[in-house]
Design a protein around this motif. Structure first.
Motif, PDB file in Angstrom:
ATOM      1  N   SER A  67       0.818  -1.060  -0.101  1.00  0.00           N
ATOM      2  CA  SER A  67      -0.043   0.038  -0.073  1.00  0.00           C
ATOM      3  C   SER A  67       0.840   1.177   0.006  1.00  0.00           C
ATOM      4  N   GLY A  68       0.204   2.475  -0.242  1.00  0.00           N
ATOM      5  CA  GLY A  68       0.899   3.720  -0.050  1.00  0.00           C
ATOM      6  C   GLY A  68       1.490   3.899   1.305  1.00  0.00           C
ATOM      7  N   ARG A  69       0.852   3.362   2.264  1.00  0.00           N
ATOM      8  CA  ARG A  69       1.503   3.848   3.752  1.00  0.00           C
ATOM      9  C   ARG A  69       2.565   2.469   3.733  1.00  0.00           C
ATOM     10  N   ASP A  70       2.589   1.381   3.233  1.00  0.00           N
ATOM     11  CA  ASP A  70       3.737   0.369   3.446  1.00  0.00           C
ATOM     12  C   ASP A  70       5.016   1.173   2.642  1.00  0.00           C
ATOM     13  N   THR A  71       4.699   1.700   1.495  1.00  0.00           N
ATOM     14  CA  THR A  71       5.866   2.162   0.654  1.00  0.00           C
ATOM     15  C   THR A  71       6.389   3.344   1.350  1.00  0.00           C
ATOM     16  N   ALA A  72       5.658   4.080   2.113  1.00  0.00           N
ATOM     17  CA  ALA A  72       6.226   5.076   2.855  1.00  0.00           C
ATOM     18  C   ALA A  72       7.110   4.580   4.008  1.00  0.00           C
ATOM     19  N   VAL A  73       6.511   3.697   4.718  1.00  0.00           N
ATOM     20  CA  VAL A  73       7.240   2.885   5.810  1.00  0.00           C
ATOM     21  C   VAL A  73       8.895   2.386   5.159  1.00  0.00           C
ATOM     22  N   ILE A  74       8.668   1.634   4.320  1.00  0.00           N
ATOM     23  CA  ILE A  74       9.622   1.184   3.657  1.00  0.00           C
ATOM     24  C   ILE A  74      10.797   2.393   3.093  1.00  0.00           C
ATOM     25  N   ALA A  75      10.372   3.405   2.530  1.00  0.00           N
ATOM     26  CA  ALA A  75      10.966   4.413   2.100  1.00  0.00           C
ATOM     27  C   ALA A  75      11.960   4.821   3.420  1.00  0.00           C
ATOM     28  N   VAL A  76      11.105   5.121   4.707  1.00  0.00           N
ATOM     29  CA  VAL A  76      11.870   5.494   6.029  1.00  0.00           C
ATOM     30  C   VAL A  76      13.288   4.410   6.042  1.00  0.00           C
ATOM     31  N   CYS A  77      12.727   3.129   5.969  1.00  0.00           N
ATOM     32  CA  CYS A  77      13.602   1.947   6.067  1.00  0.00           C
ATOM     33  C   CYS A  77      14.914   2.207   5.105  1.00  0.00           C
ATOM     34  N   HIS A  78      14.736   2.696   3.996  1.00  0.00           N
ATOM     35  CA  HIS A  78      15.617   2.929   2.918  1.00  0.00           C
ATOM     36  C   HIS A  78      16.705   4.090   3.559  1.00  0.00           C
ATOM     37  N   VAL A  79      15.987   5.417   4.002  1.00  0.00           N
ATOM     38  CA  VAL A  79      16.723   6.376   4.566  1.00  0.00           C
ATOM     39  C   VAL A  79      17.532   6.104   5.669  1.00  0.00           C
ATOM     40  N   ILE A  80      16.897   5.191   6.846  1.00  0.00           N
ATOM     41  CA  ILE A  80      17.690   4.764   7.952  1.00  0.00           C
ATOM     42  C   ILE A  80      18.778   3.962   7.429  1.00  0.00           C
ATOM     43  N   GLY A  81      18.713   2.972   6.677  1.00  0.00           N
ATOM     44  CA  GLY A  81      19.599   2.151   6.173  1.00  0.00           C
ATOM     45  C   GLY A  81      20.745   2.926   5.353  1.00  0.00           C
ATOM     46  N   LEU A  82      20.678   3.848   4.710  1.00  0.00           N
ATOM     47  CA  LEU A  82      21.660   4.812   3.944  1.00  0.00           C
ATOM     48  C   LEU A  82      22.326   5.476   5.194  1.00  0.00           C
ATOM     49  N   ALA A  83      21.719   6.038   6.014  1.00  0.00           N
ATOM     50  CA  ALA A  83      22.570   6.638   7.256  1.00  0.00           C
ATOM     51  C   ALA A  83      23.351   5.594   7.703  1.00  0.00           C
ATOM     52  N   PHE A  84      22.958   4.738   8.048  1.00  0.00           N
ATOM     53  CA  PHE A  84      23.755   3.480   8.771  1.00  0.00           C
ATOM     54  C   PHE A  84      25.004   3.235   7.822  1.00  0.00           C
ATOM     55  N   GLU A  85      24.437   3.121   6.573  1.00  0.00           N
ATOM     56  CA  GLU A  85      25.758   2.596   5.736  1.00  0.00           C
ATOM     57  C   GLU A  85      26.737   3.687   5.519  1.00  0.00           C
ATOM     58  N   VAL A  86      26.559   4.988   5.411  1.00  0.00           N
ATOM     59  CA  VAL A  86      27.361   6.109   5.445  1.00  0.00           C
ATOM     60  C   VAL A  86      28.527   6.191   6.364  1.00  0.00           C
ATOM     61  N   VAL A  87      27.996   5.898   7.696  1.00  0.00           N
ATOM     62  CA  VAL A  87      28.635   5.907   9.003  1.00  0.00           C
ATOM     63  C   VAL A  87      29.576   4.697   8.935  1.00  0.00           C
ATOM     64  N   LYS A  88      29.013   3.373   8.604  1.00  0.00           N
ATOM     65  CA  LYS A  88      29.702   1.844   8.803  1.00  0.00           C
ATOM     66  C   LYS A  88      30.903   2.156   7.596  1.00  0.00           C
ATOM     67  N   VAL A  89      30.353   2.665   6.329  1.00  0.00           N
ATOM     68  CA  VAL A  89      31.470   2.556   5.433  1.00  0.00           C
ATOM     69  C   VAL A  89      32.702   3.529   5.849  1.00  0.00           C
ATOM     70  N   ALA A  90      32.183   4.671   6.341  1.00  0.00           N
ATOM     71  CA  ALA A  90      33.467   5.696   6.665  1.00  0.00           C
ATOM     72  C   ALA A  90      34.033   5.227   7.767  1.00  0.00           C
ATOM     73  N   LEU A  91      33.726   4.126   8.617  1.00  0.00           N
ATOM     74  CA  LEU A  91      34.390   3.598   9.829  1.00  0.00           C
ATOM     75  C   LEU A  91      35.170   2.287   9.314  1.00  0.00           C
ATOM     76  N   GLY A  92      34.788   2.030   8.076  1.00  0.00           N
ATOM     77  CA  GLY A  92      35.594   0.787   7.350  1.00  0.00           C
ATOM     78  C   GLY A  92      35.177  -0.682   7.694  1.00  0.00           C
ATOM     79  N   SER A  93      33.769  -0.589   8.134  1.00  0.00           N
ATOM     80  CA  SER A  93      33.267  -2.029   8.567  1.00  0.00           C
ATOM     81  C   SER A  93      33.088  -2.771   7.297  1.00  0.00           C
TER      82      SER A  93
END
Length: 294
Positions: A67-93
């Motif tokens: 649903s549209g609401r599901d897609t919005a929640v999934i988009a938030v997961c995408h953004v949270i995941g990208l933030a997680f990735e940026v920090v972890k990649v910068a730290l060499g994980s």
């Protein structure tokens, strides 16, 4: 013998339902595999996967598998995941060694779709298997989930609180049950067990993804190695972040109801409101498969 056949049929049906819930993740990993086998193209593989992820999202929305609401929640997961990735990649994980135009701080934008796939799984499971929570402590679970997310960053500079947070997650989910439907039967399991099982299968998916070159851990840069088993625990903790987001969205969508016996409030889906667990076994209630369009 009939009991064995019944259990086998139910296990196969459960596996089929889980496969449907994982549709986005399966399609995404299939795209990663195909992209690795493609000949040299003028567009970078990571950039091609961004376009593919957007296309998958549009298809799932157009087909009403989400649903549209599901897609919005999934988009938030995408953004949270990208933030997680940026920090972890910068730290060499871990790293994304291939070049790309759509890349920020060493992280290709398609990396967020890996977390979106997890969000899609939880959203689809809610519909496909008619999930219902009992004795769910939304506030306390959310606080612990946020602390878990923060600790994945902060443990690089501060003491690692992973084990105390794992204990806290067990405490706040003690007694919380997830009810779900397989065929005509309602089942239940402890929420903490659900997190652990999801963590195990995400670890398996991570092994497959790294083998296909989706990203690389430091010990995989010169040849693929299995992902450390300790990542199962990390995923079991991290899935709590996705779960509380989806549970919050479902809670905002439907009011909480109280069980007839005066028990704890339960978080229910629209399908569960239309048919109680008892009527799910009858012809009028039907099954989640019949009600779900995905």
């Amino acid at each position: 013998m009939s009991t064995v056949n019944t259990l086998l049929r139910k296990a196969l049906l459960f596996a089929w339902l889980e496969t449907r819930c994982c549709a986005f993740a399966i399609a995404l990993l299939s795209g990663v595999a195909v992209s690795q086998a493609l000949p040299q193209l003028p567009i970078a593989r990571y950039d091609l996967l961004v376009a593919y992820g957007v296309l998958l999202t549009a298809v799932f929305l157009a087909c009403r598998w989400e649903s549209g609401r599901d897609t919005a929640v999934i988009a938030v997961c995408h953004v949270i995941g990208l933030a997680f990735e940026v920090v972890k990649v910068a730290l060499g994980s871990w790293s994304y060694p291939e070049p790309a135009v759509l890349k920020f701080a060493g992280v290709p934008l398609y990396g967020g779709f890996l977390y979106a796939a997890v969000g899609s799984y939880v959203c689809r499971a809610w519909h496909v298997m008619d999930l219902e929570l009992s004795r769910y402590r939304a506030g306390a679970t959310s606080v612990v989930a946020v602390a878990i997310y923060v600790n994945f960053f902060s443990h690089h500079w501060l003491p690692d609180l992973r084990w105390p947070l794992a204990a806290a997650l067990l405490a706040v989910t003690a007694g919380t049950q997830v009810r779900f439907t397989v065929g005509h039967t309602r089942h239940r399991m402890p929420l903490a067990l659900g997190f652990t099982l999801i963590g195990f299968f995400l670890w398996l998916a991570e092994n497959l993804a790294t083998y296909l070159g989706a990203w690389r851990y430091p010990d995989q840069l010169h040849g693929w190695q299995p992902v450390a088993g300790e990542k199962i625990g990390a995923w079991a903790l991290l899935i709590s972040v996705t779960f509380v987001l989806v549970a919050w969205a479902k809670g905002k969508r439907t009011p909480r109801s109280t069980s007839p016996a005066g028990g704890s409030p339960r978080l229910r889906t629209p399908a569960a409101r239309r048919a109680s667990p008892e009527t799910l076994t009858g012809a009028e209630g039907g099954t989640p498969e019949a009600r779900d369009r995905g």
